[in-house]
Design an enzyme around this catalytic site. Structure first.
Site, PDB file in Angstrom:
ATOM      1  CD  GLU A   1      -1.898  -2.372   1.521  1.00  0.00           C
ATOM      2  OE1 GLU A   1      -0.615  -2.596   1.752  1.00  0.00           O
ATOM      3  OE2 GLU A   1      -2.744  -3.296   1.496  1.00  0.00           O
TER       4      GLU A   1
ATOM      5  CG  HIS B   1      -9.522  -6.966   9.280  1.00  0.00           C
ATOM      6  ND1 HIS B   1      -8.693  -7.516   9.624  1.00  0.00           N
ATOM      7  CD2 HIS B   1      -9.334  -7.046   7.636  1.00  0.00           C
ATOM      8  CE1 HIS B   1      -7.705  -7.896   8.856  1.00  0.00           C
ATOM      9  NE2 HIS B   1      -8.016  -7.792   7.448  1.00  0.00           N
TER      10      HIS B   1
END
Lengths: 325, 331
Positions: free
Chosen positions: A60, A129
């Site tokens: 990322e 998450h």
């Protein structure tokens, strides 16, 4: 009007804009051959080819920075984060590069790009998450932060985000991609920074945004059964925030409850509360209340999920409290 | 020997360019002492051959991006001494309108994509700049500079992997001056040959003597040719030395006087000057004239910066968003 899914609305916005402007490309993990982790980009590789729908390695920081560099050199990247939880390893490039470049260069290098993907919790996904960083990104000047709550807004706002000449953080939800809603065939845009009054009312104002709008609207329906008239505002954008719409509403209803999926400290609801006490102090008939998540990471068990998140019951209770009922 | 490939013009230009960098920064150090220049200020003195040798090997439309030790890169890209000095002073006439300062020189017109302040942050940006050129079918090359400290960042490894995967037209240049601030290379790694990091990604790589522009030019020219042909990136470890501390506040106690003096004996400016005299490309009179010319240019830049206005305080709210009426929170 035709009804389509949230993910289809996003795909239409992306594809329509990409057809018009060859400088727009989509980049991220699994966006091309896998057709998107949540199928937002389904079929786009076939239409636009590998040059414009680009699968990346799981890196990322690297691909976010590559996209910012491409934006410095005239392209208009759309970066998909599989979730904004993973954006944290890229946050240097978002905050230190994308958000700073235009000012740091004295107005020479603007960054016309979008970082998009799902935010927030989505069931029993446990602590790493299940985080909502809307307020983190909204805190940073140089960025714009958009959090749509329904397919119609998602399409109109994503088109505006892609055409925007500044970096836009566009935050969706795993739990919304399958949501269906009316979306016209013809083109439309929704401006960034304009809230939407989803329901007019007179007794209390409820402000929310994104996925949690469903909770706010469900609470308003519940309260209507008891003849409590709620005005429900969808912020749609949390940087900039359309304060004027909220202030005008509170001046009418004299009461405010803010509902948000975020940890309480320095949340968007905290900010709204400050602005209301500053600009509508004399209009308030009760302290402003906020319903946020628990001030904890979200653990795995289903009991935790329920305890952690804003719920219709929690909102109903808070509304009744500000009405002293 | 390589030197035969280079013309009189190469040497005279290198000399002029490096002398401007050197005198400009000596003046900057002086002005920093007088507190005319504030903030962090990282001098390039000693490393001039790296930028000089790069620029002579590139085209005008090639792209440059670097870290915060960026004054020399800005000057070599063709930004005027006036605009760089005014930026150091924080004046509205600076190349970043007084908004960047020492670490953030920029000039779109000169394809200078800036000085960047987060160590290693410019590495993916450089690859992205190259990606945009590749995307449009252009044949420009991006040179992305970094220090020996930056190669320890994860950003480098992620970027190297993608730059090779996509064969991006970028040259990664590690200006290895031996020290990441106060930490010597051997205290940060087991792999002393920094260029070998390229091997992990099968990226062509080499160590280059950075104390002379000739070797730098040759390495950059070969890498640029490869990039323009579509053969992808190169990683060059250019070995150089900074005579001053990491920044103006660094007394550089982590290295010996003898080490610094040894490098000063290999001073690129002196060596190029000697070549010019040996080969009779110019005489002492020419050297004196250039010295005077550059002294004048630097002094003029100081006058220009002194006489320039600071940006209006309200300009703080300009250039944050390209949208003209962004509703900033003011209270």
């Amino acid at each position: 009007m035709r009804v389509i899914q949230f993910r289809e609305a996003l795909r239409e916005a992306l594809s329509e804009e990409m057809r018009k402007d060859p400088n727009i490309f989509l980049m991220g993990e699994e966006v091309a051959e896998y057709n998107g982790a949540y199928k937002v980009s389904q079929g786009m590789l076939d239409e636009f080819g590998a040059k414009r729908v680009i699968d990346t390695p799981i890196a990322e920081l690297g691909f976010a920075g590559i996209a910012v560099g491409a934006a410095m050199n005239g392209l208009r990247p759309v970066v998909e984060f599989m979730t904004f939880n993973f954006s944290l390893v890229a946050i240097d490039q978002v905050i230190n590069a994308a958000a700073k470049m235009y000012q740091m260069s004295g107005g020479q290098f603007n960054i016309p790009m979008v970082f998009r993907g799902p935010t927030g919790s989505a069931g029993q996904l446990a602590a790493q998450h299940s985080q909502a960083f809307e307020n983190w990104y909204a805190n940073c000047p140089g960025l714009k932060v958009v959090v749509p709550s329904n397919p119609y807004d998602a399409k109109g706002l994503l088109k505006s985000a892609i055409r925007d000449n500044d970096p836009v953080i566009f935050m969706e939800s795993e739990q919304m991609y399958g949501d269906k809603g009316e979306v016209p065939e013809e083109e439309y845009m929704i401006p960034i920074g304009v809230a939407d009054i989803k329901k007019s009312g007179t007794d209390v104002t409820i402000v929310s945004f994104g996925k949690i709008m469903k909770v706010a609207l469900a609470a308003a329906d519940e309260l209507a059964k008891e003849d409590i008239s709620c005005e429900v505002i969808d912020l749609r954008t949390v940087r900039p925030i359309d304060y004027a719409t909220v202030i005008a509403s509170v001046k009418k209803t004299n009461r405010l409850v803010v509902v948000e999926e975020a940890w309480p400290l320095a949340s968007i609801s905290t900010e709204i509360t400050y602005m209301i006490q500053k600009n509508a102090f004399d209009y308030l008939d009760a302290p402003v209340r906020r319903i946020t998540t628990a001030d904890t990471p979200l653990g795995y068990a289903p009991t935790f999920v329920q305890e952690f998140l804003p719920s219709t019951e929690k909102v109903v209770k808070a509304v009744k409290e500000v009405l002293y009922r | 020997m390589a030197q035969n490939k280079f013309t009189k013009e190469n040497y005279l230009n290198w000399y002029k360019q490096m002398l401007l960098m050197r005198r400009f920064e000596e003046k900057s150090a002086q002005l920093y002492g007088q507190q005319k220049i504030k903030g962090f200020c990282h001098l390039y003195i000693g490393q001039e051959a790296v930028v000089a040798g790069t620029m002579s090997a590139l085209r005008k439309d090639d792209r440059i991006i670097t870290a915060y030790r960026d004054h020399a890169h800005a000057l070599a890209c063709g930004i005027s001494a006036n605009a760089v000095m005014a930026e150091l002073f924080g004046k509205a006439t600076g190349c970043s309108k007084g908004k960047g300062g020492s670490m953030h020189m920029f000039s779109k017109a000169h394809n200078f994509f800036g000085g960047h302040g987060i160590v290693g942050g410019q590495i993916p940006l450089g690859a992205g700049i190259a990606m945009a050129d590749q995307y449009r079918g252009g044949d420009q090359v991006t040179v992305c500079y970094m220090g020996d400290g930056a190669v320890r960042q994860g950003a480098l490894h992620e970027t190297f992997n993608m730059a090779m995967l996509w064969k991006l037209p970028v040259i990664f240049v590690c200006e290895n001056n031996g020290y990441a601030m106060g930490t010597s290379v051997e205290r940060t790694t087991n792999v002393m040959d920094i260029h070998k990091i390229g091997e992990a990604y099968e990226m062509p790589n080499a160590a280059v003597d950075g104390m002379q522009p000739e070797t730098v030019h040759e390495a950059i020219a070969a890498a640029a040719e490869r990039a323009r042909k579509g053969d992808g990136p190169t990683f060059l470890e250019i070995r150089t030395y900074r005579y001053r501390g990491h920044s103006m506040s660094d007394p550089a106690k982590y290295r010996t006087k003898e080490e610094v003096e040894a490098y000063k004996k290999k001073d690129p400016l002196e060596i190029v000057k000697q070549t010019i005299l040996d080969k009779k490309y110019a005489n002492e009179k020419w050297l004196d004239e250039v010295e005077a010319e550059i002294e004048n240019e630097v002094n003029e830049s100081v006058t220009f910066a002194e006489n320039s206005p600071y940006p209006e305080a309200q300009a703080l709210f300009e250039d944050v968003y390209s949208e003209p009426n962004y509703p900033f929170i003011t209270e």
